[in-house]
Design a protein around this motif. Structure first.
Motif, PDB file in Angstrom:
ATOM      1  N   PRO A  82      15.527  -4.724  -7.341  1.00 34.34           N
ATOM      2  CA  PRO A  82      14.202  -4.449  -7.900  1.00 34.34           C
ATOM      3  C   PRO A  82      13.656  -3.104  -7.413  1.00 34.34           C
ATOM      4  N   GLU A  83      14.299  -2.543  -6.390  1.00 37.83           N
ATOM      5  CA  GLU A  83      13.915  -1.247  -5.815  1.00 37.83           C
ATOM      6  C   GLU A  83      15.072  -0.807  -4.946  1.00 37.83           C
ATOM      7  N   ALA A  84      15.026   0.409  -4.394  1.00 43.41           N
ATOM      8  CA  ALA A  84      16.223   0.881  -3.695  1.00 43.41           C
ATOM      9  C   ALA A  84      16.023   1.145  -2.207  1.00 43.41           C
ATOM     10  N   THR A  85      14.794   0.973  -1.704  1.00 44.15           N
ATOM     11  CA  THR A  85      14.591   1.235  -0.267  1.00 44.15           C
ATOM     12  C   THR A  85      15.431   0.267   0.575  1.00 44.15           C
ATOM     13  N   ALA A  86      15.444  -1.017   0.160  1.00 45.57           N
ATOM     14  CA  ALA A  86      16.208  -2.015   0.914  1.00 45.57           C
ATOM     15  C   ALA A  86      17.684  -1.618   0.942  1.00 45.57           C
ATOM     16  N   PHE A 111      15.339  -3.311 -11.564  1.00 51.02           N
ATOM     17  CA  PHE A 111      15.128  -4.463 -12.456  1.00 51.02           C
ATOM     18  C   PHE A 111      14.063  -5.390 -11.879  1.00 51.02           C
ATOM     19  N   ARG A 112      13.014  -5.632 -12.653  1.00 48.17           N
ATOM     20  CA  ARG A 112      11.999  -6.596 -12.222  1.00 48.17           C
ATOM     21  C   ARG A 112      11.583  -7.419 -13.439  1.00 48.17           C
ATOM     22  N   HIS A 113      11.558  -8.721 -13.281  1.00 45.73           N
ATOM     23  CA  HIS A 113      11.212  -9.582 -14.398  1.00 45.73           C
ATOM     24  C   HIS A 113       9.690  -9.689 -14.487  1.00 45.73           C
ATOM     25  N   GLU A 114       9.053  -8.572 -14.893  1.00 52.52           N
ATOM     26  CA  GLU A 114       7.588  -8.541 -15.018  1.00 52.52           C
ATOM     27  C   GLU A 114       7.226  -8.746 -16.472  1.00 52.52           C
ATOM     28  N   ARG A 115       5.931  -8.960 -16.734  1.00 54.13           N
ATOM     29  CA  ARG A 115       5.480  -9.074 -18.116  1.00 54.13           C
ATOM     30  C   ARG A 115       5.459  -7.662 -18.703  1.00 54.13           C
ATOM     31  N   ARG A 120       5.452  -0.572 -18.144  1.00 55.88           N
ATOM     32  CA  ARG A 120       6.013  -1.622 -17.284  1.00 55.88           C
ATOM     33  C   ARG A 120       7.153  -2.311 -18.025  1.00 55.88           C
ATOM     34  N   TYR A 121       8.352  -2.159 -17.484  1.00 52.43           N
ATOM     35  CA  TYR A 121       9.548  -2.671 -18.152  1.00 52.43           C
ATOM     36  C   TYR A 121      10.352  -3.513 -17.176  1.00 52.43           C
ATOM     37  N   ARG A 122      11.332  -4.231 -17.735  1.00 52.70           N
ATOM     38  CA  ARG A 122      12.156  -5.060 -16.853  1.00 52.70           C
ATOM     39  C   ARG A 122      13.333  -4.270 -16.292  1.00 52.70           C
ATOM     40  N   TRP A 125      13.618   3.185 -14.474  1.00 51.22           N
ATOM     41  CA  TRP A 125      14.355   4.117 -13.606  1.00 51.22           C
ATOM     42  C   TRP A 125      13.435   4.666 -12.538  1.00 51.22           C
ATOM     43  N   GLN A 126      14.008   4.810 -11.359  1.00 55.23           N
ATOM     44  CA  GLN A 126      13.241   5.443 -10.276  1.00 55.23           C
ATOM     45  C   GLN A 126      13.992   6.666  -9.764  1.00 55.23           C
ATOM     46  N   ILE A 127      13.189   7.667  -9.389  1.00 57.92           N
ATOM     47  CA  ILE A 127      13.711   8.767  -8.585  1.00 57.92           C
ATOM     48  C   ILE A 127      13.071   8.528  -7.228  1.00 57.92           C
ATOM     49  N   ALA A 129      13.105   8.906  -2.683  1.00 52.35           N
ATOM     50  CA  ALA A 129      13.558   9.649  -1.506  1.00 52.35           C
ATOM     51  C   ALA A 129      13.199   8.865  -0.259  1.00 52.35           C
ATOM     52  N   GLU A 130      14.056   8.937   0.738  1.00 50.90           N
ATOM     53  CA  GLU A 130      13.808   8.244   1.998  1.00 50.90           C
ATOM     54  C   GLU A 130      14.120   9.231   3.128  1.00 50.90           C
ATOM     55  N   ALA A 131      13.145   9.467   4.005  1.00 51.99           N
ATOM     56  CA  ALA A 131      13.370  10.316   5.182  1.00 51.99           C
ATOM     57  C   ALA A 131      13.492   9.374   6.373  1.00 51.99           C
ATOM     58  N   VAL A 256      -2.855  -1.356  -0.421  1.00 53.54           N
ATOM     59  CA  VAL A 256      -1.945  -2.056   0.500  1.00 53.54           C
ATOM     60  C   VAL A 256      -0.493  -2.040   0.023  1.00 53.54           C
ATOM     61  N   ARG A 257      -0.252  -1.771  -1.278  1.00 49.50           N
ATOM     62  CA  ARG A 257       1.095  -1.770  -1.850  1.00 49.50           C
ATOM     63  C   ARG A 257       1.662  -3.175  -1.926  1.00 49.50           C
ATOM     64  N   GLY A 258       2.568  -3.383  -2.869  1.00 47.00           N
ATOM     65  CA  GLY A 258       3.042  -4.745  -3.134  1.00 47.00           C
ATOM     66  C   GLY A 258       4.299  -5.157  -2.384  1.00 47.00           C
ATOM     67  N   TYR A 261       7.141  -4.267   3.680  1.00 46.07           N
ATOM     68  CA  TYR A 261       7.746  -3.523   4.794  1.00 46.07           C
ATOM     69  C   TYR A 261       6.921  -2.345   5.308  1.00 46.07           C
ATOM     70  N   TYR A 262       5.784  -2.064   4.694  1.00 49.17           N
ATOM     71  CA  TYR A 262       5.081  -0.840   5.073  1.00 49.17           C
ATOM     72  C   TYR A 262       4.357  -0.932   6.412  1.00 49.17           C
ATOM     73  N   THR A 263       4.343   0.198   7.118  1.00 48.97           N
ATOM     74  CA  THR A 263       3.532   0.372   8.326  1.00 48.97           C
ATOM     75  C   THR A 263       2.836   1.726   8.166  1.00 48.97           C
ATOM     76  N   ASN A 279      -1.004   2.817 -13.807  1.00 53.38           N
ATOM     77  CA  ASN A 279      -1.236   4.256 -13.617  1.00 53.38           C
ATOM     78  C   ASN A 279      -0.517   4.855 -12.415  1.00 53.38           C
ATOM     79  N   ALA A 280       0.200   4.043 -11.622  1.00 55.53           N
ATOM     80  CA  ALA A 280       0.903   4.611 -10.462  1.00 55.53           C
ATOM     81  C   ALA A 280       2.208   5.249 -10.933  1.00 55.53           C
ATOM     82  N   VAL A 281       2.286   6.569 -10.810  1.00 53.52           N
ATOM     83  CA  VAL A 281       3.496   7.268 -11.254  1.00 53.52           C
ATOM     84  C   VAL A 281       4.516   7.291 -10.123  1.00 53.52           C
TER      85      VAL A 281
HETATM   86  P1  HAM Z   1       6.929   0.492  -6.119  1.00 49.40           P
HETATM   87  O1  HAM Z   1       5.500   0.814  -5.992  1.00 49.40           O
HETATM   88  O2  HAM Z   1       7.275  -0.921  -6.295  1.00 49.40           O
HETATM   89  O3  HAM Z   1       7.628   1.057  -4.809  1.00 49.40           O
HETATM   90  O4  HAM Z   1       7.569   1.318  -7.282  1.00 49.40           O
HETATM   91  C1  HAM Z   1       7.479   2.729  -7.317  1.00 49.40           C
HETATM   92  C2  HAM Z   1       7.187   3.213  -8.721  1.00 49.40           C
HETATM   93  O5  HAM Z   1       8.139   2.669  -9.629  1.00 49.40           O
HETATM   94  C3  HAM Z   1       5.846   2.758  -9.259  1.00 49.40           C
HETATM   95  O6  HAM Z   1       4.812   3.591  -8.813  1.00 49.40           O
HETATM   96  C4  HAM Z   1       6.080   2.915 -10.761  1.00 49.40           C
HETATM   97  O7  HAM Z   1       5.918   4.264 -11.153  1.00 49.40           O
HETATM   98  C5  HAM Z   1       7.534   2.522 -10.911  1.00 49.40           C
HETATM   99  N1  HAM Z   1       7.631   1.114 -11.346  1.00 49.40           N
HETATM  100  C6  HAM Z   1       7.541   0.010 -10.607  1.00 49.40           C
HETATM  101  N2  HAM Z   1       7.689  -1.095 -11.367  1.00 49.40           N
HETATM  102  C7  HAM Z   1       7.882  -0.665 -12.631  1.00 49.40           C
HETATM  103  C8  HAM Z   1       8.108  -1.324 -13.890  1.00 49.40           C
HETATM  104  N3  HAM Z   1       8.204  -2.636 -13.983  1.00 49.40           N
HETATM  105  N4  HAM Z   1       8.248  -0.559 -15.003  1.00 49.40           N
HETATM  106  C9  HAM Z   1       8.183   0.792 -14.920  1.00 49.40           C
HETATM  107  N5  HAM Z   1       7.988   1.455 -13.753  1.00 49.40           N
HETATM  108  C10 HAM Z   1       7.831   0.743 -12.630  1.00 49.40           C
HETATM  109  C11 HAM Z   1       8.953   0.957  -4.563  1.00 49.40           C
HETATM  110  O8  HAM Z   1       9.783   0.627  -5.370  1.00 49.40           O
HETATM  111  C12 HAM Z   1       9.323   1.416  -3.167  1.00 49.40           C
HETATM  112  N6  HAM Z   1      10.774   1.243  -2.988  1.00 49.40           N
HETATM  113  C13 HAM Z   1       8.910   2.850  -2.946  1.00 49.40           C
HETATM  114  C14 HAM Z   1       9.300   3.355  -1.590  1.00 49.40           C
HETATM  115  C15 HAM Z   1      10.375   4.099  -1.294  1.00 49.40           C
HETATM  116  N7  HAM Z   1       8.634   3.115  -0.481  1.00 49.40           N
HETATM  117  C16 HAM Z   1       9.271   3.676   0.516  1.00 49.40           C
HETATM  118  N8  HAM Z   1      10.343   4.267   0.054  1.00 49.40           N
END
Ligand code: HAM
Length: 467
Positions: A82-86, A111-115, A120-122, A125-127, A129-131, A256-258, A261-263, A279-281
């Protein structure tokens, strides 16, 4: 057109010409990441499910409701990421720990099974970065500047940075206590999920999408009020750095973010217009404890991920669609059998020389007029008109389609023009002090670079044909 087979709900095809924009988002990211010292990490799209439940948190929406889970043959659950930090953290622990700090970036589908809704899609793509291995607030500022530079590279300015700090393992329990006390007073108004979250993971109440919960969250205590001296200092120094590098932001004490793992530092880049509710890009933050919690050495880290589809929605409004379509440098118009055969071979010589060359390959019998029409339709820059007569007299007609100018080059002019070393000519004119002439020349050379290239290739092809 209706089709027997339909795309899976929440998934999208990226069709041309939008696909060009998609890859230009990646290209620009690569260029900017390189300037900031980030190296690419390629991660799998599938991981063991526990990786995500453990890192993102089992009471987050992502883990509770949105995972695509695939049981494998040995009854172990895999999950589409569902994300790539993990994954980046897992890969760091498995392959990079002990090799010093790492600045990593990735590009890929999540991939996230959201509405599904706009932005917002299932599969999205993400770009990201992790330092990893960078404790100080200067790295936080650098990462935010990187994102600012990225947005500016597309001329996007209507994006606002929201900033907060969530504290650390030391001060978070204090905040958690404050929050629980506050939420208990309105417990009856919370949604069913949040009633449960209140005991399990009260911070999650603050990013609940339910309207009543959102209203309650608006006046909740902020983690900023409970920061320990070290977290306070980190945040204050970050703000000084941001001031130093002139990056403006808004404090959002309830951000607070969803993900669990954040600190300390958390942030979101939010579009002021164009994206509606989603609206979160780009978003991210520090995760100083995650690597040790996942079994690695204690290593502070910060990162972000940017939603490519959301970026594209913003760009589509700014970038005219037709500019995304690749325009041929040269369109070959062949009149006659002989000419068609010659041009079909020449097509590959031109392409080998790095030019985008087109011709109506499938329809050799098209008339001159209809081929020229096609050259116009494809917005080709030049049209080269080759007929059997031209081949015999070793001449050529070229049309500069933008200006409509037509050049009729007999064999002598063709040889003369193709034979000039234009770079050398420019140098001589410059050194002779022909400032005015050379400026004109320079313009002419830039505008017609491909024309000279084409003439040379055409002449070579004529000679080869004879030889
Ligand atoms: P996230 O806030 O879950 O964070 O996702 C980051 C961005 O991915 C969101 O701001 C949004 O632009 C896009 N995004 C998330 N869900 C969807 C969706 N269902 N459809 C389209 N775009 C979406 C993370 O994923 C963390 N891994 C960010 C991070 C990296 N934190 C630390 N390192």
């Amino acid at each position: 057109m209706s089709s027997k087979y339909q795309i899976v709900k929440g998934f999208r095809d990226v069709l041309p010409p939008e696909s060009a924009l998609f890859w230009s988002a990646e290209k620009s990211a690569r260029e900017i990441f390189a300037c900031f010292g980030y190296q690419e990490i390629l991660l799998p799209v599938v991981e063991y499910l526990e990786l995500f439940t453990r890192s993102i948190g089992d009471s987050t929406d992502i883990v509770e409701k949105e995972m695509f889970i695939i049981p494998d043959q040995k009854d172990r659950n895999l999950a589409l990421r569902p994300e790539a930090t993990a994954s980046a953290v897992r890969a760091y622990i498995e392959g990079l720990a002990g090799k010093g700090p790492q600045k990593l970036f990735y590009f890929g589908p999540m991939f996230r099974h959201e509405r599904p809704q706009k932005g917002r899609y299932r599969q999205f793509w993400q770009i990201g970065a992790e330092a990893i291995g960078y404790p100080g607030p200067a790295t936080d500022a650098e990462l935010l500047k990187l994102l600012e530079q990225y947005f500016k590279s597309f001329g996007l300015s209507e994006i606002e940075l929201k900033l907060n700090s969530l504290g650390c393992a030391k001060c978070r329990p204090v905040y958690r206590q404050n929050l629980v006390e506050y939420l208990k007073a309105s417990q009856s108004k919370l949604c069913q999920d949040c009633k449960r979250r209140l005991a399990q993971n009260p911070l999650r109440v603050l990013d609940c999408k339910h309207q009543d919960c959102r209203t309650i969250a608006q006046t909740a205590p902020s983690p900023l009020e409970a920061l320990c001296p070290e977290c306070s200092e980190h945040f204050d120094r970050l703000r000084v750095y941001l001031e130093m590098c002139k990056l403006s932001y808004t404090l959002d004490p309830h951000l607070v973010r969803g993900l669990d793992y954040y600190t300390r530092t958390v942030f979101e880049f939010q579009a002021r217009t164009g994206l509606g509710a989603q609206n979160a890009v780009a978003a991210g933050g520090r995760y100083d404890d995650l690597i040790s919690e996942m079994g690695g050495p204690a290593t502070p880290a910060i990162g972000f991920a940017l939603g490519v589809e959301r970026l594209l929605i913003l760009l589509e409004e700014k970038i005219p669609r037709e500019t995304l379509i690749n325009r041929p440098d040269i369109f070959m118009v062949a009149v006659g059998d002989q000419a068609y055969k010659f041009a079909f071979k020449l097509l590959f010589d031109l392409r080998r020389a790095g030019l985008y060359a087109e011709m109506a390959v499938d329809e050799p019998s098209r008339s001159l007029r209809s081929q020229l029409k096609l050259a116009d339709k494809t917005r080709s820059r030049l049209a080269m008109i080759v007929g059997d007569d031209e081949l015999k007299s070793r001449s050529l007609n070229v049309k500069i389609l933008e200006s409509g100018k037509e050049l009729k080059l007999d064999n002598n002019s063709l040889k003369a023009m193709a034979g000039v070393d234009w770079e050398e000519m420019k140098m001589h004119l410059n050194s002779a002090g022909f400032a005015f002439v050379s400026r004109d020349y320079e313009k002419m050379l830039i505008e017609n670079q491909n024309l000279f290239k084409v003439l040379k290739i055409y002449l070579d092809a004529l000679e080869n044909q004879e030889g």
